[in-house]
Write a protein that holds these residues in place. Structure first.
Motif, short mmCIF file in Angstrom:
data_model
loop_
_atom_site.label_atom_id
_atom_site.label_comp_id
_atom_site.label_asym_id
_atom_site.label_seq_id
_atom_site.Cartn_x
_atom_site.Cartn_y
_atom_site.Cartn_z
N GLU A 243 39.46 45.49 35.76
CA GLU A 243 39.25 46.78 36.39
C GLU A 243 38.17 46.74 37.47
O GLU A 243 38.32 47.35 38.55
CB GLU A 243 38.89 47.83 35.33
N TRP A 247 38.76 47.90 41.50
CA TRP A 247 38.08 48.95 42.25
C TRP A 247 37.36 48.43 43.49
O TRP A 247 36.96 49.22 44.35
CB TRP A 247 37.09 49.69 41.36
N ARG A 248 37.23 47.11 43.61
CA ARG A 248 36.60 46.55 44.80
C ARG A 248 37.56 46.45 45.99
O ARG A 248 37.14 46.08 47.08
CB ARG A 248 36.00 45.17 44.50
N ARG A 249 38.83 46.79 45.79
CA ARG A 249 39.77 46.72 46.90
C ARG A 249 39.35 47.72 47.99
O ARG A 249 38.96 48.85 47.69
CB ARG A 249 41.19 47.02 46.44
N LEU A 252 40.66 51.58 48.24
CA LEU A 252 40.47 52.57 47.19
C LEU A 252 39.34 53.57 47.42
O LEU A 252 39.44 54.72 46.96
CB LEU A 252 40.28 51.85 45.85
N PRO A 253 38.24 53.22 48.10
CA PRO A 253 37.20 54.24 48.32
C PRO A 253 37.67 55.45 49.12
O PRO A 253 36.98 56.48 49.17
CB PRO A 253 36.12 53.47 49.09
N TRP A 258 39.09 56.93 43.29
CA TRP A 258 37.89 56.09 43.35
C TRP A 258 36.66 56.89 42.98
O TRP A 258 35.78 56.40 42.27
CB TRP A 258 37.75 55.52 44.77
N ARG A 261 36.35 57.14 39.21
CA ARG A 261 36.61 55.86 38.55
C ARG A 261 35.84 55.67 37.24
O ARG A 261 36.21 54.85 36.40
CB ARG A 261 36.33 54.69 39.50
N ASP A 262 34.76 56.42 37.04
CA ASP A 262 33.99 56.29 35.81
C ASP A 262 34.43 57.27 34.73
O ASP A 262 33.85 57.32 33.65
CB ASP A 262 32.49 56.50 36.10
N LEU A 267 42.18 55.19 36.27
CA LEU A 267 42.99 53.96 36.26
C LEU A 267 43.57 53.79 34.87
O LEU A 267 42.84 53.63 33.89
CB LEU A 267 42.14 52.75 36.64
#
Length: 296
Positions: A243, A247-249, A252-253, A258, A261-262, A267
């Motif tokens: 995961e 999210w580093r893609r 996505l930001p 994004w 995401r937390d 996801l």
């Protein structure tokens, strides 16, 4: 005078003749039991049905997408469903091959038919009717029509229950994007795909529209889609390192997902066959996705 000796074979013949004359039937010889059908299943959802019906002893081969249950991994493999080989299939001496409508290539299926093999192709309509057709096809081929009907009754009840839960939710449907990333560039699912249908069944809305099939995931497309959540496969997530790596893609930001995401809801991933196989587990999958994407 010495008694006349009768040949034992002649004695047996005389007894048989006397029995027939008296109107008594001779014992009938037992008929040979019918040979069990030999099945090859192509498509993981179809193979799951075989095991759900308890007919796995009839399986002589499966394709490489048949990964569940674990016992299916030990069956002889006939290759990928769209790259089948006539030689490999015929070597297993199947009576019936059950496969999705897009299995092939077509020339291989024609060779099987020419060799006397029944080829039963199941239309991939991405709806509940597809699951029912798979159960009915396996029931016919395995001569387990009654067990198939009993399974359909149970599955229909599970499906109705899952849909009632989805329809009872009153909130707006979240925008969900399905990302397929098993190798190479990630792709997003448009209309006329199993993922598109599954998102709708779960009470969500596909974040992309206006095209059929899959397209590359670009930054522009992600920004325009603005998904609230992303759905993907466990295998795809593992392939890119989990995961955190996902999210580093860089695309996505740009998305609401994004920023959430937390939350644990941005996801969601499940096994690829479980998500897209449209087999007996579909009611449970729809219920789980509804809970994790919509109702939580």
């Amino acid at each position: 005078m010495a008694p006349t000796r009768v040949n034992p074979h002649r004695r047996a013949l005389l007894r048989a003749t006397a029995t027939l004359a008296a109107g008594t039937a001779l014992p009938a010889f037992a008929a040979a039991p019918p040979r069990a059908p030999r099945l090859v299943t192509v498509g993981g959802g179809i193979t799951e049905v075989v095991y759900a019906l308890g007919a796995q002893d009839l399986l002589v081969g499966t394709d490489t997408t048949s990964l569940y249950p674990a016992a299916a991994l030990d069956t002889p493999k006939v290759g990928y469903l769209r790259q089948l080989s006539a030689e490999g299939l015929l070597a297993l001496r199947p009576d019936t091959v059950i496969a999705p409508g897009d299995a092939g290539p077509p020339v291989v299926l024609d060779q099987l038919r020419s060799a006397g093999v029944t080829v039963d192709l199941i239309e991939s309509s991405h709806d509940w009717g597809e699951v029912r057709r798979k159960v009915q096809a396996v029931g016919r081929a395995a001569s387990t029509a009654r067990a198939a009907q009993n399974l359909l009754v149970a599955l229909d009840a599970q499906w109705d229950q899952a849909l009632r839960r989805v329809r009872a939710h009153a909130g707006p449907p979240p925008r969900v994007l399905f990302v397929l990333a098993h190798g190479g560039s990630p792709m997003v699912a448009g209309e006329a795909t199993a993922a598109h249908a599954l998102i709708g069944f779960a009470g969500a809305r596909n974040a992309v529209s206006g095209f059929r099939g899959y397209r590359p995931m670009t930054a522009e497309a992600m920004a325009a889609a603005a998904p609230d959540a992303i759905l993907t496969t466990t295998q795809g997530l593992d392939a890119i390192g989990g995961e955190a790596a996902f999210w580093r893609r860089p695309e996505l930001p740009l998305t609401p997902a994004w920023r959430r995401r937390d939350s644990g809801r941005a996801l969601v991933h499940l096994d690829a066959l479980e998500l897209l196989g449209f087999g007996p587990r579909l009611p449970r999958v729809v219920g789980e996705l509804h809970q994790r994407l919509v109702a939580a």
